[in-house]
Motif scaffolding. Structure first.
Motif, short mmCIF file in Angstrom:
data_model
loop_
_atom_site.label_atom_id
_atom_site.label_comp_id
_atom_site.label_asym_id
_atom_site.label_seq_id
_atom_site.Cartn_x
_atom_site.Cartn_y
_atom_site.Cartn_z
N GLY A 16 0.82 -1.20 0.00
CA GLY A 16 0.00 0.00 0.00
C GLY A 16 0.85 1.25 0.00
N GLU A 17 0.22 2.37 -0.35
CA GLU A 17 0.92 3.65 -0.39
C GLU A 17 1.19 4.16 1.02
N ARG A 18 2.34 4.86 1.15
CA ARG A 18 2.68 5.48 2.42
C ARG A 18 3.54 6.71 2.16
N VAL A 19 3.30 7.78 2.90
CA VAL A 19 4.14 8.96 2.74
C VAL A 19 5.53 8.66 3.28
N THR A 20 6.52 9.26 2.65
CA THR A 20 7.91 9.11 3.10
C THR A 20 8.53 10.44 3.50
N GLY A 40 -6.99 15.03 11.09
CA GLY A 40 -6.60 13.65 11.31
C GLY A 40 -6.14 12.92 10.06
N PRO A 41 -6.15 11.58 10.09
CA PRO A 41 -5.55 10.77 9.03
C PRO A 41 -6.19 10.99 7.67
N GLY A 42 -5.33 10.94 6.64
CA GLY A 42 -5.79 11.05 5.27
C GLY A 42 -5.90 9.69 4.61
N ALA A 43 -6.03 9.70 3.29
CA ALA A 43 -6.27 8.46 2.55
C ALA A 43 -5.00 7.68 2.26
N VAL A 44 -3.84 8.23 2.58
CA VAL A 44 -2.56 7.55 2.42
C VAL A 44 -1.94 7.38 3.80
N ALA A 45 -1.39 6.23 4.08
CA ALA A 45 -0.79 5.98 5.39
C ALA A 45 0.28 7.04 5.69
N GLY A 46 0.23 7.59 6.89
CA GLY A 46 1.19 8.60 7.29
C GLY A 46 0.79 10.02 6.97
#
Length: 389
Positions: A194-198, A331-337
């Protein structure tokens, strides 16, 4: 090859009131945090805000869902300010001055009667005043006044002093503040699970690596590059013109905030006053106009004639970040992190304590608190699908 900075737990895009407050609380949670501001800290909407702390008044255009969140934030303000003074050694300009909401004609008086009913139904302190009593409490009010409400729990704070205190508190807590650090895009990877911000990439090519990215970029939050369409939220700029005035004779013209239709006059307690504000759908235009300033002065002088004798210190315009329902995205968005502290519209200063607490919780892995549940990013899923990547 892009230059990489040190790695952080949290990178916050935007150094206005939301970004600074979240950074302070995140550092207190033990999260190593960096704030990245495209210009000078608190140079956007925070810099021109008047700082009214008035939950019901600020929910008067149909945003009733905001009331619980706004009241929860106002309840936090006294303790928030005391803690901030201890942490920073600076006065954030909190004034427990109360507000007079005033009416000039029958339509405005009927609107105040409705507000009176709402406040009484919720058990909130409010007093209906005849014009003569309102003028006894605030003698600078005009004889043409028709009706007023005395609202003792609606207060004010100086956003410039508040943001300066928060900046000191963030750095003393170990956070990093970077001005002139424009974020060009959010960086995202997909390892197959899955997608995740880096992290983020700055305009000069530098990369700031982080486990979490908090978007607190005000009116620019909706246009941040790097986010896929399904992860964006629709945020638009809403222009507000404002004036800062000074009484050469010193303090005393007013002791309370005066809220009129459609503006307000906020005393700073030292002979300075903030008069605002227009609401204009003009894109990213921040030029003050003669017409906008004329309307502000006309309405203020009609209710407080002494305003005509005040010296003009500043005329400015800022951009409020508005969403389709004029409520924040938290709060949390649609991409992890990915996390949001955006879209607070007119409520940014009022909501600072609750936004900071909510984001500190979600950044630490806790669920979105119940009071913030209606303001998650998922409510804009249909809008995001229509936005090109």
């Amino acid at each position: 090859m892009p230059q990489h900075s040190d790695r952080f737990d949290v990178a916050i895009v935007g150094g206005g009131i939301a970004g600074l407050a979240v950074a302070w609380r995140a550092q207190q949670r033990g999260l190593r945090t960096v704030v990245l501001e495209r210009g000078a800290l608190a140079c956007g909407a925070t810099h021109v805000a008047a700082g009214m702390l008035a939950p019901i008044s600020e929910a008067r255009v149909g945003e009733r869902g905001l009331l619980a969140l706004s009241r929860a934030s106002l309840d936090r303000y006294p303790a928030f300010v005391r803690e901030l003074v201890d942490a920073s050694g600076r006065d954030p300009g909190f004034a427990a001055c109360g507000t007079l909401a005033v009416a000039r004609d029958r339509d405005e008086a009927e609107a105040l009667e409705r507000e009176l009913g709402e406040r009484e139904a919720m058990g909130l302190p409010v007093e209906r005043l005849l014009a003569s009593e309102a003028r006894r409490r605030e003698p600078a009010l005009a004889p043409t006044l028709r009706l007023a409400l005395d609202v003792p729990d609606d207060h004010a704070i100086d956003p410039r002093a508040l943001s300066a205190a928060l900046a000191v508190a963030v750095e003393r807590a170990g956070g990093v503040l970077r001005e002139q650090a424009e974020v060009a895009r959010v960086t995202i990877s997909d390892d197959g699970t899955g997608e995740r911000v880096t992290g983020v990439e700055l305009r000069d090519g530098e990369r700031v690596d982080a486990d979490h990215v908090v978007v607190a970029a005000g009116a620019w939050a909706g246009a941040l590059d790097g986010l896929p369409a399904h992860a964006r939220v629709p945020i638009r700029p809403v222009k507000g013109q404002i004036m800062r005035l000074r009484d050469p004779a010193g303090p005393g013209l007013l002791t309370r905030v005066i809220r009129m239709q459609p503006g307000y006059l906020v005393p700073r307690g030292d002979g300075r006053y903030v008069l605002g504000a227009t609401m204009e759908e003009q894109g990213f235009d921040t030029a003050p106009t003669a017409g906008g300033i004329f309307e502000l002065l006309r309405d203020a002088v009609e209710l407080v004639p002494g305003v005509s004798e005040l010296a003009i210190e500043e005329v400015a315009a800022g951009l409020r970040p508005g969403t389709p329902d004029n409520a924040p995205v938290l709060g949390p968005g649609a991409v992890a992190g990915l996390q949001w502290a955006a879209g607070c519209f007119r409520h940014g200063i009022l909501l600072a304590p609750i936004v900071a607490d909510v984001l500190a919780a979600t950044l630490a892995g806790e669920p979105l608190p119940e009071v913030a549940a209606p303001f998650g990013a998922a409510r804009f899923a249909a809008d995001r699908e229509a936005v090109p990547s």
